[in-house]
Design an enzyme around this catalytic site. Structure first.
Site, PDB file in Angstrom:
ATOM      1  CG  HIS A 184      21.878 -25.869  36.271  1.00  0.00           C
ATOM      2  ND1 HIS A 184      20.520 -25.927  36.071  1.00  0.00           N
ATOM      3  CD2 HIS A 184      22.367 -25.017  35.347  1.00  0.00           C
ATOM      4  CE1 HIS A 184      20.208 -25.146  35.047  1.00  0.00           C
ATOM      5  NE2 HIS A 184      21.317 -24.584  34.586  1.00  0.00           N
ATOM      6  CB  SER A 212      17.599 -16.000  28.202  1.00  0.00           C
ATOM      7  OG  SER A 212      16.568 -16.889  28.611  1.00  0.00           O
ATOM      8  CE  LYS A 250      19.973 -25.748  30.503  1.00  0.00           C
ATOM      9  NZ  LYS A 250      18.933 -24.885  30.978  1.00  0.00           N
ATOM     10  CD  GLU A 290      17.592 -26.706  33.834  1.00  0.00           C
ATOM     11  OE1 GLU A 290      18.408 -27.539  33.409  1.00  0.00           O
ATOM     12  OE2 GLU A 290      17.293 -25.656  33.210  1.00  0.00           O
ATOM     13  CG  ASN A 312      23.938 -26.693  31.328  1.00  0.00           C
ATOM     14  OD1 ASN A 312      24.075 -27.903  31.140  1.00  0.00           O
ATOM     15  ND2 ASN A 312      23.075 -26.190  32.205  1.00  0.00           N
ATOM     16  N   GLY A 351      16.202 -20.449  30.185  1.00  0.00           N
ATOM     17  CA  GLY A 351      15.381 -21.134  29.184  1.00  0.00           C
ATOM     18  C   GLY A 351      14.064 -20.434  28.893  1.00  0.00           C
ATOM     19  CD  GLU A 370      22.960 -20.634  34.998  1.00  0.00           C
ATOM     20  OE1 GLU A 370      23.105 -20.517  33.783  1.00  0.00           O
ATOM     21  OE2 GLU A 370      22.664 -21.701  35.559  1.00  0.00           O
TER      22      GLU A 370
HETATM   23  P1  PGA Z   1      19.698 -20.914  28.895  1.00  0.00           P
HETATM   24  O1  PGA Z   1      20.210 -21.874  30.074  1.00  0.00           O
HETATM   25  O2  PGA Z   1      20.891 -20.211  28.338  1.00  0.00           O
HETATM   26  O3  PGA Z   1      19.051 -21.839  27.890  1.00  0.00           O
HETATM   27  O4  PGA Z   1      18.722 -19.957  29.502  1.00  0.00           O
HETATM   28  C1  PGA Z   1      21.218 -21.476  30.943  1.00  0.00           C
HETATM   29  C2  PGA Z   1      21.516 -22.554  31.941  1.00  0.00           C
HETATM   30  O5  PGA Z   1      20.594 -23.293  32.328  1.00  0.00           O
HETATM   31  O6  PGA Z   1      22.664 -22.722  32.403  1.00  0.00           O
END
Ligand code: PGA
Length: 245
Positions: free
Chosen positions: A94, A206, A11, A96, A9, A170, A164
């Site tokens: 997601h 992460s 982003k 976010e 992903n 993140g 997630e």
């Molecule tokens: P990350 O993000 O691996 O940077 O923690 C995962 C995601 O948002 O899908």
């Protein structure tokens, strides 16, 4: 054996040049592996990424999709428009999107119904915040977020779930193995109870080359949805290698 999945992903990262550089570096190194490889990009990168990824075996997904094929929905991206540029996959829900852009269980349900109607492959994301976990609401929350999926009973090959935990995205904080194990088993149970197909379930939050091999061996973990560690081609290949172990 079901296919393992590595989904990046990206982003709001990369421009077209950086995207081409990424796929040039990836080359064909993972092209013929049995792992399903996906990268979800920003709308402006979708078409160039698809072209650049042609030899790599990586499928390009959108990060979001509208709940309608056309109409007065400013700022959205329709399944028909995606197909027009050769894209047939997307993320939905997601964290976010849910946290910062107002997506709700209801809007995610509408997006999912539209995606399935147009046969757009979907990774449907669910997961609890830290305060929900601390209040012992994880199970109830997952059940609520998965209602859209359970009601729909889409074809198994079109839909994948990504668990997630929001507090692990993140942040560098990875959920512990027992926590991942419990949530994935619970998601599998929710799906089974509702009579929905046994969709594959990815873990996200992460994920790094150093922890992915252990995580991917947990029961009901079919692979990963990876943000930061999917941006660098070397790291992407290491994640891929971890799934092949
Ligand atoms: P990350 O993000 O691996 O940077 O923690 C995962 C995601 O948002 O899908």
């Amino acid at each position: 054996m079901t296919t393992k999945i590595l989904a990046g992903n990206w982003k709001l990262n990369k421009n077209r040049n950086e995207t081409r550089e990424f796929f040039k570096a990836l080359g064909t190194q993972a092209a013929s592996s049995p792992v399903k490889k996906i990268v979800a990009t920003s709308p402006t990168l979708l078409e160039s990424a698809r072209l650049a990824a042609e030899q790599s075996g990586v499928e390009i997904y959108s990060q979001n999709i509208a709940w309608d094929a056309s109409g007065a929905w400013t700022g959205e991206i329709s399944p028909v428009q995606l197909k027009d540029i050769g894209i047939s996959g997307t993320l939905i829900g997601h964290s976010e999107r849910r946290q910062f852009f107002g997506d709700t269980s209801e809007s995610c349900k509408r997006r999912l119904e539209c995606a399935m109607k147009h046969e757009i492959h979907t990774i449907f994301c669910v997961g609890e915040t830290l305060s929900e976990r601390k209040a012992s609401l994880t199970r109830a929350l997952l059940e609520e977020q998965l209602k859209a999926v359970c009601d729909l009973k889409a074809p198994r090959e079109l839909l994948v779930i990504a668990y997630e935990p929001v507090w692990a995205i993140g942040t560098g904080v990875v959920a512990e193995v027992p926590q991942i194990k419990e949530s994935h088993a619970w998601i599998a149970e929710i799906l089974a109870k509702s009579g929905a197909p046994a969709y594959q379930i990815l873990y996200g939050g992460s994920v790094k080359p150093s922890n992915f091999s252990e995580i991917s061996k947990i029961p009901y973990v079919a692979g990963g949805l990876v943000g930061g560690a999917s941006l660098d081609p070397k790291s992407f290949l290491e994640l891929h290698a971890a799934l092949m172990l």
